[in-house]
Structures are given as structure tokens and as C-alpha cells.
Design a protein around this motif. Structure first.
Motif, PDB file in Angstrom:
ATOM      1  N   GLY A   1      16.854 -28.336  12.678  1.00 58.83           N
ATOM      2  CA  GLY A   1      16.845 -29.713  12.086  1.00 58.83           C
ATOM      3  C   GLY A   1      15.813 -29.959  11.006  1.00 58.83           C
ATOM      4  N   ARG A   2      15.548 -28.955  10.145  1.00 62.41           N
ATOM      5  CA  ARG A   2      14.850 -28.948   8.921  1.00 62.41           C
ATOM      6  C   ARG A   2      15.376 -28.559   7.669  1.00 62.41           C
ATOM      7  NH1 ARG A   2      10.449 -32.087  11.214  1.00 62.41           N
ATOM      8  NH2 ARG A   2      10.572 -31.440  13.515  1.00 62.41           N
ATOM      9  N   VAL A   3      14.688 -28.616   6.318  1.00 65.40           N
ATOM     10  CA  VAL A   3      15.092 -27.859   5.434  1.00 65.40           C
ATOM     11  C   VAL A   3      14.078 -26.949   4.845  1.00 65.40           C
ATOM     12  CG1 VAL A   3      15.869 -28.051   3.092  1.00 65.40           C
ATOM     13  CG2 VAL A   3      16.504 -29.836   5.071  1.00 65.40           C
ATOM     14  N   SER A   4      14.450 -25.694   4.282  1.00 62.99           N
ATOM     15  CA  SER A   4      13.689 -24.772   3.703  1.00 62.99           C
ATOM     16  C   SER A   4      14.330 -24.120   2.695  1.00 62.99           C
ATOM     17  CB  SER A   4      12.899 -24.002   4.770  1.00 62.99           C
ATOM     18  OG  SER A   4      12.061 -23.004   4.034  1.00 62.99           O
ATOM     19  N   ILE A   5      13.871 -24.139   1.634  1.00 64.84           N
ATOM     20  CA  ILE A   5      14.505 -23.269   0.419  1.00 64.84           C
ATOM     21  C   ILE A   5      13.297 -22.474  -0.155  1.00 64.84           C
ATOM     22  CG2 ILE A   5      15.866 -23.147  -1.770  1.00 64.84           C
ATOM     23  CD1 ILE A   5      16.826 -25.885  -0.920  1.00 64.84           C
ATOM     24  N   ILE A   6      13.451 -20.958  -0.198  1.00 65.81           N
ATOM     25  CA  ILE A   6      12.484 -20.291  -0.718  1.00 65.81           C
ATOM     26  C   ILE A   6      12.957 -19.512  -2.055  1.00 65.81           C
ATOM     27  CG2 ILE A   6      11.020 -20.263   1.352  1.00 65.81           C
ATOM     28  CD1 ILE A   6      11.871 -17.517   1.542  1.00 65.81           C
ATOM     29  N   GLU A   7      12.024 -19.129  -2.886  1.00 59.46           N
ATOM     30  CA  GLU A   7      12.676 -18.342  -3.929  1.00 59.46           C
ATOM     31  C   GLU A   7      11.580 -17.314  -4.743  1.00 59.46           C
ATOM     32  OE1 GLU A   7      12.720 -21.727  -7.033  1.00 59.46           O
ATOM     33  OE2 GLU A   7      10.653 -21.760  -7.293  1.00 59.46           O
ATOM     34  N   ARG A   8      12.418 -16.510  -5.246  1.00 57.91           N
ATOM     35  CA  ARG A   8      11.496 -15.181  -5.887  1.00 57.91           C
ATOM     36  C   ARG A   8      12.169 -15.054  -7.127  1.00 57.91           C
ATOM     37  NH1 ARG A   8       9.867  -9.716  -2.918  1.00 57.91           N
ATOM     38  NH2 ARG A   8       8.673  -8.687  -4.795  1.00 57.91           N
TER      39      ARG A   8
ATOM     40  N   ILE B   1      13.569 -10.074   6.397  1.00 60.93           N
ATOM     41  CA  ILE B   1      13.286 -11.513   6.255  1.00 60.93           C
ATOM     42  C   ILE B   1      13.939 -12.287   7.569  1.00 60.93           C
ATOM     43  CG2 ILE B   1      13.256 -13.534   4.970  1.00 60.93           C
ATOM     44  CD1 ILE B   1      13.106 -11.780   2.353  1.00 60.93           C
ATOM     45  N   VAL B   2      13.063 -12.688   8.195  1.00 59.50           N
ATOM     46  CA  VAL B   2      13.797 -13.638   9.498  1.00 59.50           C
ATOM     47  C   VAL B   2      13.816 -15.034   8.979  1.00 59.50           C
ATOM     48  CG1 VAL B   2      13.350 -14.051  11.833  1.00 59.50           C
ATOM     49  CG2 VAL B   2      12.737 -11.843  10.975  1.00 59.50           C
ATOM     50  N   CYS B   3      14.805 -15.752   9.438  1.00 60.79           N
ATOM     51  CA  CYS B   3      14.928 -17.067   9.410  1.00 60.79           C
ATOM     52  C   CYS B   3      15.274 -17.639  10.391  1.00 60.79           C
ATOM     53  CB  CYS B   3      16.129 -17.245   8.435  1.00 60.79           C
ATOM     54  SG  CYS B   3      16.716 -19.064   8.065  1.00 60.79           S
ATOM     55  N   ASP B   4      14.613 -18.816  11.095  1.00 60.38           N
ATOM     56  CA  ASP B   4      14.797 -19.586  12.181  1.00 60.38           C
ATOM     57  C   ASP B   4      14.447 -20.976  11.926  1.00 60.38           C
ATOM     58  OD1 ASP B   4      13.982 -20.884  15.146  1.00 60.38           O
ATOM     59  OD2 ASP B   4      15.206 -18.802  15.423  1.00 60.38           O
ATOM     60  N   ILE B   5      15.505 -21.810  12.178  1.00 58.10           N
ATOM     61  CA  ILE B   5      15.200 -23.172  11.656  1.00 58.10           C
ATOM     62  C   ILE B   5      15.990 -24.177  12.730  1.00 58.10           C
ATOM     63  CG2 ILE B   5      17.405 -23.349  10.326  1.00 58.10           C
ATOM     64  CD1 ILE B   5      15.369 -25.160   8.391  1.00 58.10           C
TER      65      ILE B   5
ATOM     66  N   VAL C   1       9.686 -21.306   8.790  1.00 56.64           N
ATOM     67  CA  VAL C   1      11.087 -21.003   8.787  1.00 56.64           C
ATOM     68  C   VAL C   1      11.470 -19.659   8.595  1.00 56.64           C
ATOM     69  CG1 VAL C   1      13.326 -21.439   7.834  1.00 56.64           C
ATOM     70  CG2 VAL C   1      11.994 -23.321   8.261  1.00 56.64           C
ATOM     71  N   PHE C   2      10.686 -19.149   7.516  1.00 58.94           N
ATOM     72  CA  PHE C   2      11.111 -17.757   6.969  1.00 58.94           C
ATOM     73  C   PHE C   2       9.798 -16.869   7.119  1.00 58.94           C
ATOM     74  CE2 PHE C   2      13.972 -19.971   4.345  1.00 58.94           C
ATOM     75  CZ  PHE C   2      15.342 -19.307   4.498  1.00 58.94           C
ATOM     76  N   SER C   3       9.881 -15.594   7.643  1.00 55.57           N
ATOM     77  CA  SER C   3       8.552 -14.772   7.889  1.00 55.57           C
ATOM     78  C   SER C   3       9.233 -13.370   7.613  1.00 55.57           C
ATOM     79  CB  SER C   3       8.350 -14.841   9.360  1.00 55.57           C
ATOM     80  OG  SER C   3       9.341 -14.601  10.211  1.00 55.57           O
ATOM     81  N   GLN C   4       8.225 -12.371   7.481  1.00 57.31           N
ATOM     82  CA  GLN C   4       8.563 -10.975   7.399  1.00 57.31           C
ATOM     83  C   GLN C   4       8.638 -10.187   8.796  1.00 57.31           C
ATOM     84  OE1 GLN C   4       7.882  -9.987   3.667  1.00 57.31           O
ATOM     85  NE2 GLN C   4       9.542  -8.482   4.499  1.00 57.31           N
TER      86      GLN C   4
END
Length: 402
Positions: A250-257, A244-248, A235-238
């Protein structure tokens, strides 16, 4: 239809994300109110996934691939407690591909369900890390010598070891059936998948997995998946420009720093975002339509506050997460509204300490992490955005780049 709604508090009175189950079945408490919106939201998508096992077994028999060491079919049903030993031994570093079918139903009457990859998890020798593909295909690299185990979880792990947080009697009531096959490779998984694809495919699973392997997705540097939500690299990429690119879909993604900063330092979160597609076609403040893109802040008391762009809710609206359990710990604030500005870069700036005091008012003394959230499992639509120049500036003008 009656469903259970669960939430837990951790010792010392603090609420932990690990203690909260995204009990999808709890949607039954609000689904009757959401029915008109769901008719609109789901109008574009009603197809059901195929059971891949029989077809993949036929392809394996035709291919007789020298890349394939062993296979194991499996089925995960609602009554099956984690974890299930597949009877398949891997060595550390060995690659195993999973091809999945089935659904975890939230409500059949309302056509609400999670795809199998979202709730499927695997590990080796009963030890962390837990692998979650998020997509309906994935390849795990064995972290240990030993047996491969599989399970399902909708954010129901108590910890990174895969202990179940949901009470067993509630867990076993889930309406779920996942069918799958594990393919243990001699060497490179891509070579093995290619050897099978030459003899056919089932529902595009082999083609999809080969494409996923070719992408070689990686999370942006410094970011990690939130416990229970793997596959963030899909979902997330550089981006090439550092964004930061986000493309989703029908899913779920949570990223953290991690970024520990005292609230007394008056942290101000700034960012730029370019939202090309929002994943909701209705207001996002109902559980059954709670699909959104957001940047957020996690606090040291377990609360989090996320800043949302909504096409349908008014700017300035603040509401607790409508998902039972999560409503104890998560607050959403609409910081932009409508279609104006979509598709172009826009700037955001929030006084985090002021927002926390006004809308949460808990015991937190510091922020602990920055979050990026992409949530789209309910309406199963597409969302796309980019983030850039994420910083937190404190009262002494120290700038912390995220």
C-alpha cells in the motif's frame, strides 16, 4: 466528479522529474473506465484508519514519561499550504516521533486514497532535508536547531527545499485530512515509545513505531530515495546474500543509484529477480490500478524507462505511464508476463539504447541513473521481490556493477 491534471516543462525544454506532480486528483479523468477493475482490486481491504490524537494524549497523561520533553498535536487539511510551524523547538540530533491518522482521498466513490504517512513531510528550521516516513509512524532526527514544520505532498515538491511545484489554487482543492501528534524526546525515541506503550496503544501505532525503530532499516549501499518518496528503507534492504530485498504493501518507493553512461557506448542492463508476489490483481496500465514492481533506467533528458513483470499484460507491451503528468516522462515495458517463473530466480537483459530509440526517441545522450520501483498505493496490496547481479555492460565489454 471533475479533477485537475497538471504537468510542467523545465527550462531548456527538458522535462524534469521535479517538475512533475503526481496529482492524484487527476485520476478522475480515468476512474469511470477503471470501476470494474477496482471492485476486484479492493475486495480484500475496506478498513479506515483511526484518528490517533485523543487516545495518544490519554496515554501520555497516564504515562507521565520522563523521556518526553514536549508534544504537539496538529491537523493538515486540503486548504493548508506548506509549511506549518508546530511551535515546537528541536535541537540538532534530537529525535521526534510522529504518529499519524487520516487520508488523502483521490476518489471517495471508488475508495481510492493515500495513507497519511505517504504524503506527510517534516523538516526543521525551514531547511532541507525533508523527512517523509512513508509509514503512518516515523521518527525524524532533527538536522538543525529550530522549529519543526510539517506539510503534505503527493510528489509535489519543486526541489529539495520544499518549495511547492503545484499551483496553490490546485493544491488547496485536495480532499485531505491528516491528524497527528509530534513527540519530542529527551533521548532515545525507542525508550520513550516503550514508556508510553506500557500504558496502552491506539491502532497499534506505538507498537508499530517501536518495531520500526528496532528494525533500524537502511537503504542498500549507494542507493538513495527519489525526491518526494522517503522511507525507502522500509521497503528496500540489503539481503544477507547481497541481494536487494523489496517488500511493500500500500505504499510507494522509488530508489535510485547514479550511473552516467553514454548511449553511444551501447549499455546493456542485466539483472536477476525473484518475484514472490506482484501487487496488482488486474492489468497495470490504468491509473487507478497502476501498482507494479520494476527495475528502470533514468536518462539525461528526464525520461525514464522501466522494465515490468505483469501477470495480466502481454510480454512486449510498451505503454506510457497512465498517471497524468508522469505520462510525459515515463515509459513501461512488459518484459515478463504471467505466473510462470514467479517465486524463482529469473534473468533479465535489455539493450537500453535500442529500447530508448524504439520506444522513447527523445534527445537523451546518456543514461544517468538506475532505478528500483515499488508502487502499490492504489489497490493497497502486497508486493515482494529480490534483485541480484544488477550490471550494465558497454560495447567495450566494461562491466559496471550496480
Amino acid at each position: 466528479m471533475c479533477f485537475a491534471c497538471l504537468g510542467f516543462s523545465s527550462p531548456a525544454g527538458k522535462i524534469s522529474r521535479r517538475d512533475v506532480m503526481l496529482r492524484a486528483s487527476a485520476l478522475g479523468l480515468v476512474l469511470p473506465l477503471a470501476a470494474p477493475a477496482l471492485q476486484t482490486a479492493h475486495a480484500a481491504e475496506q478498513s479506515a484508519p483511526a484518528d490517533p490524537v485523543g487516545g495518544i494524549k490519554d496515554i501520555i497523561a497516564k504515562a507521565n514519561s520522563p523521556e518526553l520533553v514536549a508534544t504537539k498535536t496538529f491537523e493538515i487539511n486540503g486548504a493548508d499550504l506548506p509549511w506549518t510551524d508546530l511551535g515546537l523547538d528541536a535541537t540538532r540530533g534530537q529525535q521526534v516521533t510522529f504518529l499519524l491518522g487520516g487520508r488523502m482521498w483521490l476518489s471517495r466513490d471508488h475508495d481510492l486514497w493515500f495513507g497519511p504517512g505517504l504524503v506527510f513531510h517534516a523538516r526543521t528550521r525551514g531547511q532541507r532535508p525533508i523527512y517523509n516516513p512513508m509509514l503512518d509512524t516515523g521518527t525524524m532526527i532533527a538536522s538543525h536547531d529550530g522549529r519543526i514544520e510539517v506539510a503534505r505532498s503527493a510528489a509535489e515538491w519543486a526541489n529539495e527545499d520544499g518549495a511547492l511545484a503545484t499551483p496553490e489554487d490546485i493544491y488547496k482543492k485536495a480532499d485531505v485530512k491528516i491528524s497527528g501528534i509530534a513527540l519530542l524526546w529527551r533521548g532515545d525515541a525507542a525508550a520513550g515509545v516503550t514508556s508510553l506503550l506500557a500504558h496502552g496503544d491506539v491502532g497499534g501505532l506505538l507498537k508499530s513505531e517501536l518495531a520500526r525503530l528496532a528494525r533500524g532499516g537502511k537503504l542498500p549501499a549507494g542507493w538513495s530515495n527519489l525526491l518526494g518518496f522517503g522511507g525507502g528503507q522500509e521497503v528496500f534492504s540489503q539481503g544477507t546474500g547481497g541481494e536487494i530485498v523489496c517488500d511493500i504493501t500500500g505504499r510507494v518507493s522509488i530508489i535510485e543509484r547514479p550511473l552516467p553512461l553514454a548511449l553511444a557506448s551501447r549499455p546493456r542492463l542485466a539483472w536477476r529477480w525473484k518475484i514472490d508476489q506482484l501487487p496488482s490483481v488486474v492489468a497495470e496500465d490504468q491509473a487507478a490500478t497502476h501498482d507494479y514492481l520494476s527495475i528502470g533506467v533514468k536518462f539525461d533528458d528526464g525520461q525514464d524507462l522501466t522494465y515490468v513483470w505483469s501477470e495480466y499484460l502481454p510480454e512486449g507491451k510498451v505503454f506510457r505511464c497512465p498517471l497524468p503528468g508522469w505520462n510525459a516522462i515515463e515509459t513501461h515495458m512488459i518484459v515478463r508476463s504471467g505466473k510462470a517463473g514467479l517465486g524463482s530466480w529469473q534473468a533479465g537483459l535489455r539493450d537500453v539504447a535500442a529500447d530508448y530509440a524504439a520506444h522513447i526517441g527523445g534527445s537523451a545522450t546518456a543514461i544517468s541513473k538506475i532505478w528500483l520501483l515499488a508502487v502499490a498505493p492504489f489497490q493497497r496490496r502486497h508486493g515482494a521481490c529480490r534483485y541480484a547481479d544488477i550490471t550494465v555492460t558497454t560495447a567495450d565489454n566494461a562491466v559496471h556493477k550496480v
